[in-house]
Scaffold this motif. Sequence first.
Motif, PDB file in Angstrom:
ATOM      1  N   UNK A 192       2.795 -65.251 -33.898  1.00  0.00           N
ATOM      2  CA  UNK A 192       3.102 -65.479 -35.181  1.00  0.00           C
ATOM      3  C   UNK A 192       2.961 -64.189 -36.026  1.00  0.00           C
ATOM      4  N   UNK A 193       2.526 -63.144 -35.387  1.00  0.00           N
ATOM      5  CA  UNK A 193       2.451 -61.786 -35.959  1.00  0.00           C
ATOM      6  C   UNK A 193       3.893 -61.252 -36.160  1.00  0.00           C
ATOM      7  N   UNK A 194       4.336 -60.537 -37.493  1.00  0.00           N
ATOM      8  CA  UNK A 194       5.585 -60.192 -37.622  1.00  0.00           C
ATOM      9  C   UNK A 194       5.798 -58.751 -38.074  1.00  0.00           C
ATOM     10  N   UNK A 195       6.605 -58.137 -37.657  1.00  0.00           N
ATOM     11  CA  UNK A 195       6.757 -56.778 -37.999  1.00  0.00           C
ATOM     12  C   UNK A 195       8.416 -56.664 -38.363  1.00  0.00           C
ATOM     13  N   UNK A 196       8.564 -55.872 -39.567  1.00  0.00           N
ATOM     14  CA  UNK A 196       9.829 -55.727 -40.301  1.00  0.00           C
ATOM     15  C   UNK A 196       9.905 -54.069 -40.454  1.00  0.00           C
ATOM     16  N   UNK A 197      10.845 -53.324 -39.740  1.00  0.00           N
ATOM     17  CA  UNK A 197      10.671 -51.778 -39.655  1.00  0.00           C
ATOM     18  C   UNK A 197      12.180 -51.239 -39.722  1.00  0.00           C
ATOM     19  N   UNK A 198      12.251 -50.328 -40.795  1.00  0.00           N
ATOM     20  CA  UNK A 198      13.245 -49.736 -40.891  1.00  0.00           C
ATOM     21  C   UNK A 198      13.087 -48.303 -40.635  1.00  0.00           C
ATOM     22  N   UNK A 199      13.844 -47.423 -39.738  1.00  0.00           N
ATOM     23  CA  UNK A 199      13.812 -45.998 -39.653  1.00  0.00           C
ATOM     24  C   UNK A 199      15.054 -45.559 -39.426  1.00  0.00           C
ATOM     25  N   UNK A 200      14.861 -44.186 -39.803  1.00  0.00           N
ATOM     26  CA  UNK A 200      16.266 -43.245 -39.902  1.00  0.00           C
ATOM     27  C   UNK A 200      16.144 -41.852 -39.665  1.00  0.00           C
ATOM     28  N   UNK A 201      17.246 -41.334 -39.449  1.00  0.00           N
ATOM     29  CA  UNK A 201      17.067 -39.602 -39.507  1.00  0.00           C
ATOM     30  C   UNK A 201      18.043 -39.413 -40.792  1.00  0.00           C
ATOM     31  N   UNK A 202      18.458 -40.579 -41.351  1.00  0.00           N
ATOM     32  CA  UNK A 202      19.367 -40.440 -42.762  1.00  0.00           C
ATOM     33  C   UNK A 202      20.742 -40.623 -42.418  1.00  0.00           C
ATOM     34  N   UNK A 203      21.634 -39.577 -42.207  1.00  0.00           N
ATOM     35  CA  UNK A 203      23.057 -39.473 -42.081  1.00  0.00           C
ATOM     36  C   UNK A 203      23.012 -39.707 -40.220  1.00  0.00           C
ATOM     37  N   UNK A 204      24.113 -40.213 -40.425  1.00  0.00           N
ATOM     38  CA  UNK A 204      24.307 -40.504 -38.528  1.00  0.00           C
ATOM     39  C   UNK A 204      24.151 -39.296 -37.796  1.00  0.00           C
ATOM     40  N   UNK A 205      23.315 -39.468 -36.844  1.00  0.00           N
ATOM     41  CA  UNK A 205      22.659 -38.294 -36.091  1.00  0.00           C
ATOM     42  C   UNK A 205      22.170 -37.342 -37.015  1.00  0.00           C
ATOM     43  N   UNK A 206      21.718 -37.520 -38.001  1.00  0.00           N
ATOM     44  CA  UNK A 206      20.726 -36.790 -39.043  1.00  0.00           C
ATOM     45  C   UNK A 206      21.356 -35.447 -39.073  1.00  0.00           C
ATOM     46  N   UNK A 207      20.608 -34.314 -38.859  1.00  0.00           N
ATOM     47  CA  UNK A 207      21.063 -33.054 -39.273  1.00  0.00           C
ATOM     48  C   UNK A 207      22.311 -32.338 -37.872  1.00  0.00           C
ATOM     49  N   UNK A 208      22.658 -33.342 -37.247  1.00  0.00           N
ATOM     50  CA  UNK A 208      23.252 -33.086 -36.278  1.00  0.00           C
ATOM     51  C   UNK A 208      22.805 -31.895 -35.387  1.00  0.00           C
ATOM     52  N   UNK A 209      21.578 -31.656 -35.422  1.00  0.00           N
ATOM     53  CA  UNK A 209      20.866 -30.727 -34.499  1.00  0.00           C
ATOM     54  C   UNK A 209      19.872 -30.971 -33.725  1.00  0.00           C
ATOM     55  N   UNK A 210      19.801 -31.020 -32.416  1.00  0.00           N
ATOM     56  CA  UNK A 210      18.804 -31.369 -31.448  1.00  0.00           C
ATOM     57  C   UNK A 210      17.912 -30.058 -31.252  1.00  0.00           C
TER      58      UNK A 210
END
Length: 571
Positions: A392-410
């Motif tokens: 019954x342990x619960x995790x709600x997690x939102x994560x991001x690079x912001x825009x799609x593929x972030x800064x477009x820089x790998x």
Amino acid sequence: MRKRIKPSFIGLLVWLVGAGHLTGCVSGQLGKNNSGEYRNGVVVSAKKEASVVGLDILKKGGNAIDAAVAVQFALAVVYPGAGNIGGGGFMVYRSADGRSNTLDFREQAAAGSSRDMYLDAAGNPVVDKSLYGSLAAGVPGSVAGMVAAHEKYGHLKWEVLLNPAIRLAEDGFKISAAQAHELNELKARFVSLNPRGTALLKAKGDWVEGDVLVQEQLANTLRQIRDKGAAGFYEGAVADSLVAEMQRSGGIITKADLKNYKAVWRTPILGNYKAYKIITMPPPSSGGIALLQLLKSVEPFPLKRWGFNRDSTVQVMVEAERRVYADRAEYMGDPDFVKIPEKSLLAGAYIKSRMHSLDWNKATPSSALRAGDLTAAEHEETTHFSIVDRYGNAVSLTTTLNGSYGAAMVVSGAGFLLNNEMDDFSVKPGAPNMYGLVGGEANSIAPGKRMLSSMTPTIIEKEGKLFMIVGTPGGSTIITSVFQTILNVLEFNQKMQTAVAAKKFHHQWLPDVVYVEDGALDSTTAVQLKKKGYVIEVRGPIGRVDAILKTKWGYYQYGADPRGDDAAAAW
Ligand code: DON
């Protein structure tokens, strides 16, 4: 690393007896009832492969935090548009015995950043400067966040949580049609920003559904993280690659910035909506305060009687949204830098007084601050996952690079995408960011400061027991999507999947427009609202909610958003 929360051997026993399975699999196995609900645990995320990784961890006796860590790393591989190690996010956690906590692993402005760094000599924002390339990146927080989560609550060994992601990166995985499309669309940008190449560029021709994406450099980086923990990312070879990338391309993140980054445990924002307790994310996300303000604003109104998406329901929700987003723009920022009047914003009398100006006969006009533009929707990409384990342990997690593929820089040599989270700062007071959000001094850039977010990972209790785990990507629409999903269940008695799939609408004060998904409002509702002066515009998908609901009979329903490739794995 240290182990706590609970036990494994019961988990192991159950696993030996009955296999867990994916969405849509046959019923009759242990843990699943005839309504397609599960008892032993659920992982719902943006990609099936990541949900399966999470479920395998639960079956190995891992708890929800172990699964979350494994899913975060797996998403960095199989969902490069938003899953990440080069970005950041927020986690809300509620243990089976009812204690809650939140983790802020939001990116941070580098020490060399400054208030006007994205403005030209005339003081105007330079187009795309906060959006693409290394200067758009904040100091990444995800790896520190996962280490902190695991140290405090994890049960399984750290390496066990990294190995599935490493395998997915080195063996490759089959990309979906949507991913093939995105990668092809971004090809020109990837080419121009990544002169040394990246695995995200196909050697020959266009990507097609089912192509296998292998990411060897990313696998190596994940191995460093597996073997050395946070130091494997914030120091040593990976940090060297990141800083070299900065130096080649005009970025400002230094070794000291990386070494100094810390994830922060913060006290959750708590509040009530009717009989439900809301546990949600405090600043530097605006999401929690805004969500509670929205719920409290509509609480006195008979939404259930009016009905789902009827004109009065939509009107009162939109008017609440307009007022709450105006507050967001003015008052919210990183609490380590600005004093946020949290108590006042959440005071019942204040919220009530804000709604006093609601006029049933006509739309309240938003003030004349410079209007933002929400049409940048195609660039959006964040991701949310919800997990519950068999305890019954619960995790709600939102994560991001912001825009799609972030800064477009790998990062060359390290194989991971940089975020473009700096755009979430208010680069100039009143100038809209990529989501059309405006802000002021409270969210101006300063060294070490965290940019304001809308991410709203949330857990709800009913009568002291776990009830719902919910969250979504969607930039400025995150808060309103979570708000609507919650009301769809609490007021309109929708099942979790129905609530997640339901068409949505959104207002954010500026621009003064009600954005709707096609079909969200029936024609009568739309006519009524237009008569009152509401400007209604159809736009693309709003939100991509992945949520879990605990039923009265103790089983879990999930909602995997049909707007994406989202899928659950459950047992
Ligand atoms: O933190 C925020 O509010 C934004 N960077 C989130 C971006 C997002 O949700 C994009 N996704 N669809």
